[in-house]
Design an enzyme around this catalytic site. Structure first.
Site, PDB file in Angstrom:
ATOM      1  N   ASN A  11       0.801  -1.226   0.000  1.00  0.00           N
ATOM      2  CA  ASN A  11       0.000   0.000   0.000  1.00  0.00           C
ATOM      3  C   ASN A  11       0.832   1.274   0.000  1.00  0.00           C
ATOM      4  O   ASN A  11       0.645   2.147  -0.843  1.00  0.00           O
ATOM      5  CB  ASN A  11      -0.938  -0.010   1.208  1.00  0.00           C
ATOM      6  N   ARG A  81       1.386  -6.402  11.943  1.00  0.00           N
ATOM      7  CA  ARG A  81       1.257  -7.214  13.155  1.00  0.00           C
ATOM      8  C   ARG A  81       0.075  -8.144  12.999  1.00  0.00           C
ATOM      9  O   ARG A  81      -1.020  -7.711  12.659  1.00  0.00           O
ATOM     10  CB  ARG A  81       1.068  -6.281  14.340  1.00  0.00           C
ATOM     11  N   ARG A  87       4.505  -7.122  20.180  1.00  0.00           N
ATOM     12  CA  ARG A  87       5.246  -6.014  19.568  1.00  0.00           C
ATOM     13  C   ARG A  87       6.700  -6.410  19.343  1.00  0.00           C
ATOM     14  O   ARG A  87       7.332  -6.020  18.375  1.00  0.00           O
ATOM     15  CB  ARG A  87       5.204  -4.796  20.487  1.00  0.00           C
ATOM     16  N   THR A 118       9.232   1.551   7.225  1.00  0.00           N
ATOM     17  CA  THR A 118       8.737   0.379   7.969  1.00  0.00           C
ATOM     18  C   THR A 118       8.716   0.619   9.481  1.00  0.00           C
ATOM     19  O   THR A 118       9.651   1.190  10.036  1.00  0.00           O
ATOM     20  CB  THR A 118       9.665  -0.827   7.653  1.00  0.00           C
ATOM     21  N   ARG A 150      -1.183  15.545   9.825  1.00  0.00           N
ATOM     22  CA  ARG A 150      -2.433  15.201  10.532  1.00  0.00           C
ATOM     23  C   ARG A 150      -2.782  16.304  11.537  1.00  0.00           C
ATOM     24  O   ARG A 150      -3.931  16.748  11.609  1.00  0.00           O
ATOM     25  CB  ARG A 150      -2.274  13.866  11.267  1.00  0.00           C
ATOM     26  N   HIS A 174       7.744   7.814  16.521  1.00  0.00           N
ATOM     27  CA  HIS A 174       6.478   7.667  15.815  1.00  0.00           C
ATOM     28  C   HIS A 174       5.499   6.916  16.715  1.00  0.00           C
ATOM     29  O   HIS A 174       5.884   6.103  17.520  1.00  0.00           O
ATOM     30  CB  HIS A 174       6.727   6.885  14.527  1.00  0.00           C
TER      31      HIS A 174
END
Ligand code: TXD
Length: 316
Positions: A11, A81, A87, A118, A150, A174
Site C-alpha cells: 500500500n 502485526r 510487539r 517500515t 495530521r 512515531h
C-alpha cells in the site's frame, strides 16, 4: 534523470510510486518479494502515463539488481502485526526484513539516501544504519511529516481555516510517543496558543497521537497509506531536487537535544545528501522531557534488537 527505488510494493510503496510519478522528478523502480506483483503494478502505472501526463521510466522487479545506482531508496518492506504476535515479535521480524533489504541497498546503491518507512520506524532506521554502515546523514526516517500533516488538518478543521495556512511541528518517536509542539504550530504565522485554549489544543494533540489508530480501526485490515505515501514523496522531492526544506524526520542524534546514538523525530534540513543538518529548537523543560521519554522508548527497542544479534553464550 535521478533514480528513486521503492522497496516493498504494498500500500505505502505503490502509492509512493504513484505520487512520485506524478511529480515527474525521477525514474522509478519498485521491488517486492511477491513474484510478479511489482512488475504488474509498474505496468499499471505506465499505462496511466498518457492520461496523467507523465513519462518517467517505471520498472517493477523481484530482483534487487534493478535498484543499481539509485539516488534515493525508500524502504516500505515489512510485515503487519498479526493476531497473537507481540510487539517484540514484530520488531524482530521486521528488523530481519530491514537487514536483508538494506544489505542489498548497500551493495547496489551505496551512494543513495535511504528513507525508512517500515515500523517500528525509529528502530528500523537504527537497524538500517548499522547494517549499511552508511554515513549518518544518509539514513532518515519518515514519521514527523505524516504526524505533522495530521495535526495541521485537525487544527484547520477545529478553527474553520484553510489547511494550507497551518504549519505544525510534531517531534519524537512515531506512534504513541510523538511530541506535538503547539508553540511551534501556527496559522499564517499566528501561534495556535493565541487562537485556542489549552484544553482544545490538548484534544487536538490527542487526536493526532491516535490518528493512525483511528484509521486502522476503520479500515479493519491494514493501516493508513495515502497520507504516509504523500509524506514520503515530499521527503523524496526535497532530496532529489535538493530544496533544503526543513521537515520533521527521524534522524540520528549525536548530542542534539541532549540525546545520543538514537533515532528520533526532529526538524532537519533535507537536501541532496540527506539530513544536511539537525535544527535545534529551544524547548521548554516539559517539551524536552517528552522528547527524552520518547527516545527512551526507542532505545529499549534498539536494545532488544541488539541483544537478538549477539550469539548465545557458550555453556561452561
Ligand atoms: O509513518 C510511518 N512511518 C508509517 C509506517 C506509516 C504507514 C505505514 N507504516 C509502515 O510501513 C507499516 O507499519 C509497515 O511496516 C510498512 C508498510 O506498510 P504498508 O501498508 O505498505 O504494508 P503492505 O501493504 O503490507 O506492504 C508491505 C510490502 C508487501 O508487499 C510485502 O510483500 C513486502 O512489503 N515485503 C518485502 N518486499 C521486499 N523485500 C522483503 N524482504 C519484503 N518483505 C515483505
Amino acid at each position: 534523470m535521478k533514480k528513486v527505488s521503492v522497496i516493498g510494493s504494498g500500500n505505502v510503496g505503490a502509492t509512493t510510486v504513484m505520487y512520485l510519478a506524478e511529480k515527474k522528478i525521477a525514474d522509478l523502480v519498485m521491488v517486492d518479494v511477491i513474484e510478479g506483483m511489482p512488475i504488474g503494478k509498474a505496468l499499471d502505472f505506465i499505462h496511466s502515463g498518457p492520461i496523467r501526463r507523465y513519462d518517467v521510466e517505471i520498472v517493477g522487479s523481484n530482483e534487487y539488481e534493478r535498484i543499481r545506482d539509485s539516488d534515493v531508496v525508500v524502504v516500505t518492506a515489512g510485515l503487519p502485526r498479526k493476531p497473537g504476535m507481540s510487539r517484540e515479535d514484530l520488531l524482530l521480524k521486521n528488523a530481519g526484513i530491514i537487514e536483508s533489504v538494506t544489505k542489498n541497498v548497500a551493495f547496489y546503491a551505496p551512494n543513495c539516501v535511504l528513507i525508512i518507512v517500515t515500523n517500528p520506524l525509529d528502530v528500523m532506521c537504527y537497524v538500517a544504519l548499522k547494517v549499511t554502515g552508511f554515513a549518518l546523514k544518509k539514513v532518515v526516517g519518515m514519521a514527523g511529516v505524516l504526524d505533522s500533516t495530521r495535526f495541521c488538518y485537525f487544527i484547520a478543521e477545529e478553527l474553520g481555516v484553510h489547511p494550507l495556512d497551518v504549519t505544525a511541528l510534531v517531534l519524537g518517536g512515531h506512534g504513541d510517543q510523538m511530541v506535538p509542539l503547539p508553540r511551534y504550530t501556527a496559522v499564517s504565522g499566528i501561534p495556535i496558543t493565541e487562537l485556542l485554549v489549552q484544553e482544545r489544543i490538548d484534544r487536538l494533540v490527542e487526536r493526532t497521537r491516535q490518528g493512525g489508530a483511528e484509521i486502522v480501526g476503520l479500515l479493519k485490515t491494514g493501516s493508513a497509506f495515502y497520507a504516509p505515501a504523500a509524506s514520503v514523496s515530499e521527503m523524496v522531492e526535497a532530496i532529489v531536487r535538493d530544496t533544503k526544506r526543513i521537515l520533521p524526520c527521524a534522524a540520528y542524534l549525536r548530542g542534539e537535544y541532549g540525546l545520543e546514538d538514537v533515532f528520533v523525530g526532529v526538524p532537519v534540513k533535507l537536501g541532496r545528501d540527506g539530513v544536511e543538518s539537525v535544527v535545534e529548537l529551544k524547548l521548554t523543560k516539559k517539551e524536552l522531557d517528552a522528547l527524552h521519554g520518547s527516545a527512551a522508548t526507542v532505545r529499549k527497542s534498539m536494545d532488544i534488537w541488539e541483544k537478538s544479534r549477539k550469539p548465545p553464550k557458550k555453556e561452561g
